[in-house]
Scaffold this active site. Structure first.
Site, mmCIF file in Angstrom:
data_model
loop_
_atom_site.group_PDB
_atom_site.id
_atom_site.type_symbol
_atom_site.label_atom_id
_atom_site.label_comp_id
_atom_site.label_asym_id
_atom_site.label_seq_id
_atom_site.Cartn_x
_atom_site.Cartn_y
_atom_site.Cartn_z
ATOM 1 N N MET A 19 36.916 17.315 11.752
ATOM 2 C CA MET A 19 37.509 16.139 12.343
ATOM 3 C C MET A 19 36.568 15.146 11.564
ATOM 4 S SD MET A 19 39.670 14.131 13.621
ATOM 5 C CE MET A 19 39.578 12.418 13.543
ATOM 6 N N ASN B 236 35.720 11.838 11.561
ATOM 7 C CA ASN B 236 35.150 10.707 12.194
ATOM 8 C C ASN B 236 34.258 10.093 11.148
ATOM 9 O OD1 ASN B 236 35.717 12.152 14.953
ATOM 10 N ND2 ASN B 236 34.273 13.454 14.551
ATOM 11 N N HIS C 264 38.047 18.371 1.778
ATOM 12 C CA HIS C 264 38.992 17.617 2.693
ATOM 13 C C HIS C 264 38.472 16.617 3.770
ATOM 14 C CE1 HIS C 264 43.046 18.039 4.883
ATOM 15 N NE2 HIS C 264 42.366 17.308 5.961
ATOM 16 N N GLU C 265 37.584 16.783 4.375
ATOM 17 C CA GLU C 265 37.105 15.729 5.417
ATOM 18 C C GLU C 265 36.508 14.620 4.853
ATOM 19 O OE1 GLU C 265 38.143 16.234 8.224
ATOM 20 O OE2 GLU C 265 38.647 18.274 7.982
#
Length: 851
Positions: free
Chosen positions: A269, A271, A303-304
Site C-alpha cells: 500500500m 502510503n 509499482h508502489e
C-alpha cells in the site's frame, strides 16, 4: 445514481491526531484490541449549518466540541458509516476547530488499525499497523474519508518506549509519559487524501540510504532488515529514475518501506512516505526466496513508488477513476523494471496478468475501466482496473511516442500536484504534448467494456506487399459477444522480421491494410494493443513460422489461440498444435504460458483415464525442457531460466511426473532431518520442491511437514511451510489443512491463503468449509476481501451443484450494491462448466492422433 458522499458545505484543512493503543496490547499473554483517540480538525465552513457530517465506523465518539466550547449531540449511521454532530446553534461561515474524543477497535484483518502477529525464537510477537484504502481511515479517526477531501495531518501516538514507531513523516518530538510509554509526534504531512495516512508500532529495525535529498529506509521486524538490502538498493535507483521521469522531485524528506509479517488482500500500500508491504513482497529471505521472489520484489517496489506521484501527489477525484492510480502504476512498474532489468523481459511477463484481465473482460459481468461508483465499497481493485488500465496506458504511449508521452505526464504532474483529477485531465495533457488526437481511442478503451476482436478475413499477395482485409467485432465467451460494439483500434501489422509495423486505425467496418513483405503477416506486432486476433486466413503459415516470431508475438499467438479455442470459436487443436512447435530453446517466458495452459486444461478433468492420457501428453511437452534445466542452477543460466525451473518443478508434480515427485520427496526428507539441513534444499528451489513433495504426500510426510511448520520460528519460512501443506492432493489431508488454517498454528492472515491453496485442487471441499466457517474466516479478512474471498474458492470447481450454491450465497450473503463484483464468479464458473463439456472431448480426440 448519486454518489454516497458527504455534504460539500465543510472542508477539512488539517487533522491533529493522537492515538493511544491499550497499554496491554503488546503483552504476549493478552491481545487487547482497542485504542483511544483524540483529534482536532481545522475546518472551513463555506455554508452556515448546525450539523457536521463526517465518516466514522467501528468508532465510539464520546465527545465533540466546536472551537473548544460548544458540545454536540452525536448521531451515528452504521450503514452509511457516518457520524453527524448536531450543535445547538448555527456554525457561521469561516474557520473553526472540531475536537473529538473517541475509542476504536484493532482489527485482525488488514483494515484500519490492525494487528500483525508473527513467531520468533522468544515467542509470538505483535505489530500494530494501518491500512486505509479504500475507505478505512474512518476506522482510525473520524474524518472526511474521500479522496478529494485532501488535508494536512499531524500524527502523535503513545507507544511503548522500546518500540519503533513509523508514520508518513519524520519524528518531530519524543517525550516520556508516566506509564513506561513515550509520546511520539510526527511532522506535518503535505496536503493529501485520508487513505494515504499511516502508522506502525512494533519491534522493528531500520536500515537506510540516501538518494538526492531523500532518506530511504527499509523497516522490518528485528533481525530481518538486512533481508531488505536488495529492496533498499532498488528503491534508491528507482527514486532517481522517477525524479527524472516525472520532472517533479519526490516532495517528502523521507521514504520508508515497511515490511509487515503476514498477508492481506493486497501486496503493498502506497502510503505517502511510508509504503506498507507484506514481507514476502519486500524481503529476500536467504533460506526461502527464489529468483521469482527477487523479480517480484523489484516490480512491487516499482509499482508502489510510482504511486508517490500517480496517486499521492496527483489523486483521482473519486473511486470511479481509480484506474488513474492503479493502471498508471502498473504500467510504470513494467517500464521501470525494463529500464533496470531488460533481461527479465517484464513486458512479456506482464502478459500473464493481462490475460487474467481479458478473461474477466470477455464476460457480461465485466465493467469499463472507468465506471460509476456510488459508494466506496464498489471501488474495483481488480484486473480490469490494474491490468487493462496498464494495457491502455501502454497503447497510448506506443501511439504518441515515448518522449511525447513523457512530456505530457510531466505537464500533468506540474499542473495537478496536490490536487485531484479525472481521466480527461490526463488525455488533455497528452494531446497537447503530442499533437495527436487520442481521446477517441482512449475513451473507447476506458469507457466501454469488453475486448475488440480483429478478424483477418483474407490475405492477397501483390507487388507492393500483402493486402489484408480485417473486420472488427466484440470478443466474448457468452451472449455479450452478440452485442454491437466497436472501438477505434490501432492495428499494427508486419511481416516476420520487418522492423516497422504498419499502423491502421480500425473501427468496425471492413478495413484493408497493405503490409510490406511476404506472408505470414502477424497482427498486433509486439503485443502493444488490447485486442484479440482471429485468423480466418494466414493462420497455418504463422504456426509453421512460430520459431521465427519474436517472443512477444509467439506469446500473443498462443494466448489468442487458447482464448478463442476455449470460447469455442475455433478448434482447440489450434492451440495444441502450437505447443508441438515449441522447442527446449523457446523463450522461457513463452514456456511459462504453455505450463499455465496445460495445467488449466488438466484442472478441467475428473480423475481417471482421460486425465491420465492428457497428463502423459502434457508431461511429454515439459520433460525435455526440464531435462535441459535440471534441479540445480548453472553458472551460465539466465534469471528467467531460474524462474522457469520453479514453474517446471511444481507443474510437473501437478501433472503426476513420478521422477519429479520422488526427487522432491527425497530432498524434503534430507532437508527435514532431524536436524534440518538447508543445504539439501537451496532457496532457489525450496518452495517449489516442498510443494512438489506435498502434492502426493502420505500421512507420514504430511505429519513431518506439519511439525516443521509448527516449529519454525522464522515468519517467512513458517508461512511457506503452511502453504505447502495446503497443496496436497489427498482429500483427507486437504481437510486437515483446512482445519489447521483456522487454528492457532499459522498466523491469522496465513489461514485464508491456505484455504485458497486447498481450493486449487479441492475447490468443492474448500467452498463448503468456508460456508461452514464463515464468521471465523471473515474476521481474518478486510471488507473488500470479504466480498470476493468465498466466491473465488469456486474457481476450479467442476460441479453444477456448487454453481447453484454460489448463486444462492450471493443472493443471501452479499449486499445488493456489491453483488455485481461477486456475480463475476458465477459467470466464471458457468463458463468453466461449458468448457468442460465442449472442450475436453475435442482434446481427447486430438490426443488420439498425437500419441
Amino acid at each position: 445514481m448519486e454518489r454516497n458522499q458527504l455534504p460539500s458545505n465543510i472542508h477539512p484543512t488539517h487533522y491533529d491526531i493522537y492515538i493511544r493503543p491499550d497499554p496491554g496490547f503488546f503483552v504476549q499473554s493478552d491481545l487487547r484490541l482497542r485504542f483511544e483517540g483524540a483529534v482536532q480538525i481545522k475546518i472551513e465552513v463555506v455554508e452556515a449549518t448546525s450539523e457536521v457530517m463526517l465518516n466514522a465506523t467501528e468508532l465510539t465518539l464520546h465527545r465533540a466540541l466546536l472551537d473548544g466550547e460548544d458540545s454536540a449531540a452525536i448521531v451515528t449511521n452504521d450503514v452509511d458509516q457516518t457520524a453527524t454532530l448536531v450543535f445547538g446553534q448555527t456554525i457561521p461561515v469561516g474557520t473553526h476547530v472540531l475536537s473529538i474524543d473517541y475509542t476504536g477497535k484493532i482489527a485482525l484483518g488488514a483494515q484500519g488499525l490492525f494487528v500483525s502477529e508473527y513467531d520468533t525464537p522468544t515467542g509470538r510477537k505483535r505489530l500494530l499497523v494501518t491500512q486505509f484504502e479504500a475507505g478505512d481511515a474512518r476506522r482510525f479517526v473520524p474524518c472526511w474519508d474521500e479522496p478529494a477531501r485532501k488535508a494536512t495531518f499531524t500524527v502523535a501516538v503513545a507507544a511503548p518506549s522500546n518500540k519503533l514507531t513509523v508514520s508518513n513523516m519524520p519524528i518531530e518530538t519524543v517525550s516520556t509519559l508516566d506509564d513506561d510509554r513515550q509520546y511520539v509526534r510526527f511532522r506535518k504531512t503535505p496536503r493529501m487524501s485520508t487513505y494515504l495516512l499511516f502508522l506502525c508500532i512494533g519491534d522493528l529495525e531500520r536500515i537506510s540510504t540516501v538518494s538526492g535529498a531523500t532518506v530511504i529506509s527499509l523497516v522490518a521486524k528485528a533481525g530481518s532488515a538486512e533481508d531488505g538490502r536488495f529492496a533498499l538498493d532498488s528503491a534508491a535507483r528507482l527514486l532517481e529514475f522517477y525524479n527524472d521521469y516525472f520532472g517533479v522531485p519526490y516532495p517528502l524528506p523521507k521514504l520508508d518501506m515497511i515490511a509487515a509479517p503476514g498477508a492481506g488482500g493486497f501486496s503493498a500500500m502506497e502510503n505517502w512516505g511510508a509504503i506498507l508491504y507484506f514481507e514476502d513482497q519486500l524481503l529476500l529471505n536467504p533460506e526461502w526466496s527464489t529468483e521469482s521472489n527477487r523479480q517480484r520484489v523489484f516490480v512491487v517496489i516499482a509499482h508502489e513508488m510510482a504511486h508517490q506521484w500517480f496517486g499521492n501527489l496527483v489523486t483521482m477525484e473519486w473511486w470511479d477513476n481509480l484506474w488513474l492510480n492503479e493502471g498508471f502504476a502498473s504500467w510504470m512498474e513494467s517500464k521501470a523494471t525494463d529500464q533496470f532489468h531488460p533481461d527479465w523481459m517484464n513486458w512479456l511477463q506482464s502478459e500473464f496478468d493481462l490475460q487474467r484481465a481479458m478473461r474477466q473482460d470477455a464476460k457480461h459481468t465485466t465493467h469499463p475501466v472507468v465506471q460509476p461508483v456510488v459508494s466506496v465499497e464498489q471501488a474495483a481493485f481488480d484486473d480490469i482496473t490494474y491490468r487493462k488500465g496498464r494495457a491502455v496506458i501502454r497503447m497510448i504511449e506506443n501511439f504518441v511516442g515515448p518522449e511525447a508521452f513523457r512530456s505530457g505526464v510531466q505537464a500533468y504532474m506540474k499542473r495537478y500536484g496536490y490536487k485531484n483529477t479525472v481521466t480527461d485531465n490526463l488525455w488533455d495533457e497528452l494531446e497537447k504534448a503530442s499533437g495527436k488526437k487520442i481521446k477517441q481511442i482512449a475513451a473507447d478503451f476506458t469507457t466501454k467494456p469488453g475486448i475488440p476482436l480483429i478478424l483477418v478475413e483474407s490475405e492477397t499477395t501483390g507487388t507492393g506487399g500483402v493486402e489484408i482485409c480485417v473486420r472488427e467485432r466484440r470478443f466474448a465467451v457468452d451472449d455479450s459477444a452478440d452485442e454491437p460494439a466497436t472501438w477505434t483500434v490501432p492495428v499494427y501489422a508486419s511481416a516476420i522480421g520487418a522492423r516497422d509495423p504498419v499502423l491502421t486505425l480500425v473501427h468496425g467496418d471492413q478495413t484493408k491494410l497493405l503490409v510490406p513483405g511476404a506472408v505470414p503477416i502477424k497482427l498486433n506486432s509486439g503485443q502493444t494493443v488490447y485486442y484479440r486476433v482471429k485468423y480466418d486466413s494466414g493462420y497455418s503459415e504463422l504456426v509453421n513460422a512460430l520459431d521465427r516470431l519474436a517472443p512477444a508475438d509467439q506469446l500473443g499467438l498462443l494466448n489468442d489461440a487458447w482464448a478463442i479455442g476455449e470460447a469455442g470459436a475455433v478448434t482447440i487443436s489450434n492451440y495444441l498444435d502450437l505447443t508441438l512447435k515449441l522447442t527446449p530453446s523457446t523463450d522461457r517466458v513463452v514456456w511459462r504460458q504453455a505450463i499455465e495452459t496445460l495445467l488449466a486444461i488438466d484442472s478441467l478433468y475428473d480423475p481417471g483415464a482421460r486425465r491420465n492420457a492428457f497428463r502423459a501428453f502434457a508431461r511429454s511437452c515439459l520433460q525435455a525442457v526440464f531435462a535441459g534445466i535440471g534441479w540445480g542452477r548453472k553458472t551460465t543460466e539466465t534469471d528467467n531460466e531460474t524462474v522457469l525451473r520453479e514453474f517446471l518443478i511444481t507443474g510437473l508434480a501437478q501433472l503426476d511426473d513420478l521422477d519429479v515427485k520422488l526427487e522432491a520427496q527425497r530432498r524434503f526428507a534430507a532437508y527435514a532431518g532431524p536436524p534440518v539441513d538447508p543445504s539439501t534444499l537451496p532457496a532457489a528451489i525450496r518452495r517449489p520442491a516442498l510443494v512438489a513433495a506435498a502434492i502426493s504426500a502420505d500421512t507420514n510426510l504430511y505429519g513431518r511437514l506439519y511439525d516443521l511448520a509448527k516449529s519454525t520460528t522464522d515468519s517467512f519460512g513458517k508461512d511457506q511451510l503452511f502453504l505447502a501443506l495446503a497443496s496436497t492432493e489427498d482429500a483427507a489431508l486437504a481437510q486437515r489443512s483446512l482445519d489447521i488454517a483456522l487454528g492457532d498454528d499459522p498466523a491469522k492472515t496465513t489461514g485464508p491463503k491456505m484455504i485458497q491453496r486447498v481450493a486449487v485442487t479441492h475447490a468443492d471441499l474448500a467452498w463448503h468449509f468456508a460456508l461452514t466457517n464463515l464468521p471465523k474466516i471473515n474476521e481474518r479478512l478486510d471488507e473488500l476481501q470479504q466480498l470476493s474471498f468465498v466466491p473465488s474458492l469456486t474457481a476450479a470447481s467442476r460441479s453444477p451443484q456448487v454453481l447453484e450454491e454460489l448463486q444462492r450465497y450471493i443472493t443471501e450473503k452479499v449486499r445488493p450494491n456489491s453483488r455485481k463484483s461477486a456475480e463475476r464468479y458465477v459467470a466464471d464458473l458457468t463458463f468453466r462448466l461449458q468448457v468442460i463439456g465442449r472442450l475436453l472431448p475435442a482434446v481427447d480426440t486430438w490426443l488420439t492422433t498425437h500419441r
